[in-house]
Every structure is written in C-alpha cells, then in structure tokens.
Design a protein around this motif. Structure first.
Motif, PDB file in Angstrom:
ATOM      1  N   THR A   1      47.246  31.457  29.990  1.00 27.42           N
ATOM      2  CA  THR A   1      46.656  30.177  30.389  1.00 27.42           C
ATOM      3  C   THR A   1      45.153  30.292  30.616  1.00 27.42           C
ATOM      4  N   ASP A   2      44.601  31.454  30.322  1.00 27.18           N
ATOM      5  CA  ASP A   2      43.166  31.730  30.479  1.00 27.18           C
ATOM      6  C   ASP A   2      42.696  31.389  31.889  1.00 27.18           C
ATOM      7  N   GLU A   3      43.433  31.895  32.866  1.00 23.75           N
ATOM      8  CA  GLU A   3      43.135  31.641  34.271  1.00 23.75           C
ATOM      9  C   GLU A   3      42.673  32.908  34.993  1.00 23.75           C
ATOM     10  N   MET A   4      42.038  33.834  34.270  1.00 23.61           N
ATOM     11  CA  MET A   4      41.562  35.075  34.884  1.00 23.61           C
ATOM     12  C   MET A   4      40.564  34.804  36.002  1.00 23.61           C
ATOM     13  N   SER A   5      39.894  33.649  35.957  1.00 21.48           N
ATOM     14  CA  SER A   5      38.931  33.316  37.013  1.00 21.48           C
ATOM     15  C   SER A   5      39.629  33.088  38.351  1.00 21.48           C
ATOM     16  N   ARG A   6      40.941  33.011  38.364  1.00 21.73           N
ATOM     17  CA  ARG A   6      41.697  32.881  39.610  1.00 21.73           C
ATOM     18  C   ARG A   6      41.726  34.197  40.388  1.00 21.73           C
ATOM     19  N   LEU A   7      41.318  35.278  39.734  1.00 21.06           N
ATOM     20  CA  LEU A   7      41.298  36.596  40.358  1.00 21.06           C
ATOM     21  C   LEU A   7      39.867  37.091  40.458  1.00 21.06           C
ATOM     22  N   GLY A   8      39.546  37.763  41.542  1.00 19.56           N
ATOM     23  CA  GLY A   8      38.198  38.293  41.703  1.00 19.56           C
ATOM     24  C   GLY A   8      38.129  39.235  42.882  1.00 19.56           C
ATOM     25  N   VAL A   9      36.913  39.543  43.281  1.00 22.84           N
ATOM     26  CA  VAL A   9      36.669  40.436  44.407  1.00 22.84           C
ATOM     27  C   VAL A   9      36.059  39.620  45.541  1.00 22.84           C
ATOM     28  N   CYS A  10      36.392  39.979  46.748  1.00 20.20           N
ATOM     29  CA  CYS A  10      35.945  39.281  47.960  1.00 20.20           C
ATOM     30  C   CYS A  10      34.428  39.101  47.967  1.00 20.20           C
ATOM     31  N   ALA A  11      33.975  37.930  48.388  1.00 16.42           N
ATOM     32  CA  ALA A  11      32.543  37.621  48.446  1.00 16.42           C
ATOM     33  C   ALA A  11      31.849  38.264  49.643  1.00 16.42           C
ATOM     34  N   ASP A  12      32.607  38.844  50.558  1.00 13.57           N
ATOM     35  CA  ASP A  12      32.010  39.564  51.694  1.00 13.57           C
ATOM     36  C   ASP A  12      31.380  40.841  51.154  1.00 13.57           C
ATOM     37  N   GLU A  13      30.097  41.014  51.418  1.00 11.03           N
ATOM     38  CA  GLU A  13      29.382  42.164  50.841  1.00 11.03           C
ATOM     39  C   GLU A  13      29.885  43.503  51.361  1.00 11.03           C
ATOM     40  N   ASP A  14      30.624  43.516  52.463  1.00 11.72           N
ATOM     41  CA  ASP A  14      31.170  44.757  53.014  1.00 11.72           C
ATOM     42  C   ASP A  14      32.649  44.954  52.676  1.00 11.72           C
ATOM     43  N   CYS A  15      33.180  44.163  51.758  1.00 13.74           N
ATOM     44  CA  CYS A  15      34.606  44.218  51.429  1.00 13.74           C
ATOM     45  C   CYS A  15      34.797  44.264  49.916  1.00 13.74           C
ATOM     46  N   ASP A  16      35.772  45.029  49.495  1.00 15.88           N
ATOM     47  CA  ASP A  16      36.108  45.101  48.075  1.00 15.88           C
ATOM     48  C   ASP A  16      37.507  44.561  47.802  1.00 15.88           C
ATOM     49  N   GLY A  17      38.044  43.764  48.724  1.00 14.99           N
ATOM     50  CA  GLY A  17      39.388  43.233  48.563  1.00 14.99           C
ATOM     51  C   GLY A  17      39.515  42.318  47.361  1.00 14.99           C
ATOM     52  N   VAL A  18      40.712  42.282  46.794  1.00 16.45           N
ATOM     53  CA  VAL A  18      41.011  41.403  45.666  1.00 16.45           C
ATOM     54  C   VAL A  18      41.322  40.013  46.204  1.00 16.45           C
ATOM     55  N   VAL A  19      40.830  38.993  45.508  1.00 18.87           N
ATOM     56  CA  VAL A  19      41.059  37.596  45.888  1.00 18.87           C
ATOM     57  C   VAL A  19      41.889  36.918  44.810  1.00 18.87           C
ATOM     58  N   LEU A  20      42.934  36.215  45.225  1.00 27.02           N
ATOM     59  CA  LEU A  20      43.727  35.368  44.337  1.00 27.02           C
ATOM     60  C   LEU A  20      43.495  33.939  44.788  1.00 27.02           C
ATOM     61  N   ASP A  21      42.902  33.135  43.928  1.00 25.30           N
ATOM     62  CA  ASP A  21      42.585  31.748  44.263  1.00 25.30           C
ATOM     63  C   ASP A  21      43.575  30.820  43.577  1.00 25.30           C
ATOM     64  N   LEU A  22      44.513  30.311  44.358  1.00 26.08           N
ATOM     65  CA  LEU A  22      45.489  29.365  43.826  1.00 26.08           C
ATOM     66  C   LEU A  22      45.166  27.931  44.248  1.00 26.08           C
ATOM     67  N   SER A  23      43.967  27.731  44.797  1.00 30.99           N
ATOM     68  CA  SER A  23      43.581  26.389  45.233  1.00 30.99           C
ATOM     69  C   SER A  23      43.264  25.498  44.029  1.00 30.99           C
ATOM     70  N   ARG A  24      43.404  24.203  44.221  1.00 34.08           N
ATOM     71  CA  ARG A  24      43.107  23.251  43.139  1.00 34.08           C
ATOM     72  C   ARG A  24      41.638  23.263  42.762  1.00 34.08           C
ATOM     73  N   ASN A  25      40.778  23.384  43.753  1.00 39.94           N
ATOM     74  CA  ASN A  25      39.341  23.289  43.475  1.00 39.94           C
ATOM     75  C   ASN A  25      38.670  24.652  43.279  1.00 39.94           C
ATOM     76  N   ARG A  26      39.471  25.697  43.190  1.00 43.00           N
ATOM     77  CA  ARG A  26      38.968  27.055  42.923  1.00 43.00           C
ATOM     78  C   ARG A  26      37.880  27.459  43.920  1.00 43.00           C
ATOM     79  N   SER A  27      38.130  27.227  45.187  1.00 45.00           N
ATOM     80  CA  SER A  27      37.104  27.446  46.197  1.00 45.00           C
ATOM     81  C   SER A  27      37.304  28.718  47.021  1.00 45.00           C
ATOM     82  N   ARG A  28      38.380  29.437  46.804  1.00 48.24           N
ATOM     83  CA  ARG A  28      38.623  30.628  47.618  1.00 48.24           C
ATOM     84  C   ARG A  28      37.662  31.739  47.215  1.00 48.24           C
TER      85      ARG A  28
END
Length: 178
Positions: free
Chosen positions: A128-155
């Motif tokens: 579904t070409d939804e790779m943008s739903r996955l990423g790395v945490c925006a906190d500069e001191d964290c490398d956690g993986v983020v899964l954004d399942l929100s409608r507005n892709r705001s996570r």
C-alpha cells in the motif's frame, strides 16, 4: 483503520519489541516476555524458557532494521524472512478473532512466529506504499521506532514520555523567550 486488525497488531508488537532494546531494556526476563505475549494476544506455542527469551531478544535488531528500512530494502528483508521460515500463508480463526492470516503453524518456535507475522504485516505496508507510517522518534535523544496509525499522520514520538519531554522543553523555551 489503516490496515486490517491483525496487520496493525503485528506492526504494533514489532515496534514494541524493537523498542524494548532501548534503555531501559524492557525484555529481560521470561515474565517480561509473558507480558509482551499477553499484551499482543499471541497464540500458539510458548516454551517459557531462557533460550526462547534469548531468541526473541536477538530478533529485536532485525525488526528494527526492517521497520526503519527504505521500501526496496524492506522487500528484500521480508522475502528473506518468509523464505527462511518457509512461510505458508493460510486463513485461520481462533478466539477472539474471525478469519485472519497466519503463515506458520501454531507449534512453530515463538521467534519464528513473531518474525513471520511481522513480515506478513510489512507486506501490507509495502504493497500500500505506506512506509511513511514507520520512522524514528523525533526526540533527539531517542532512537525508538514510531508507528503512526493516525489519520493525519501526526505521530512523531515513540512514546508518551518522549512526547511529553519535548512538549515541556518547547514550553520552557517559549517561556524563556518571552
């Protein structure tokens, strides 16, 4: 809902598992693994041994690589995972869910089931070409993986902790500027 329930659950469990390696490590005991399996309603075999725990812990960097990969590399990883596990997708039904896809037998080792369920979920993400739903945490001191399942892709953050830390820092920065 962006994906089917089983896809979302597999993605969420893979993110939690990958992030469990971030300090502090939240997967150190068989009891921790028991809680993880209960939280994500894994069915099938669970040996409750240190060897099983060690195998699942060793899977964490593999999942992190998959969840943060570019699309073409993710395809390579998914295909390798499914091939190695000799996955054979089939529809199954068990409580509390109606028909959904499993690709390994319930008596397969837990690490194999987690690997294959994650790979199967990533098939939906890739197709579904939804790779943008996955990423790395925006906190500069964290490398956690983020899964954004929100409608507005705001996570942007992997956890409430990281989000709150950044909100407080932004608030304090605004207060000091004013």
């Amino acid at each position: 809902m962006v994906f089917a329930h089983d896809t979302e659950m597999s993605l969420q469990s893979a993110v939690v598992l990958a992030n469990s390696a971030e300090p502090p490590d939240t997967l150190e005991s068989v009891a921790d693994l028991d809680r993880f399996l209960a939280d994500f309603e894994y069915s099938g075999r669970h040996d409750r041994t240190r060897a099983e725990l060690d195998a699942v812990r060793a899977l964490r960097p593999v999942l992190r690589e998959l969840l943060t990969a570019e699309r073409d590399h993710a395809v390579e990883l998914v295909n390798a995972m499914l091939s190695e596990a000799r996955a054979l997708p089939q529809l199954v039904r068990h409580e509390p869910y109606d028909w959904h896809v499993h690709a390994v037998l319930p008596d397969a080792p837990l690490v194999t089931r987690i690997t294959v369920e994650t790979a199967m979920a990533m098939i939906d993400v890739i197709r579904t070409d939804e790779m943008s739903r996955l990423g790395v945490c925006a906190d500069e001191d964290c490398d956690g993986v983020v899964l954004d399942l929100s409608r507005n892709r705001s996570r942007r953050f992997c956890s409430t902790t990281c989000g709150n830390r950044n909100a407080v820092a932004a608030y304090r920065a605004r207060q000091s500027d004013g």
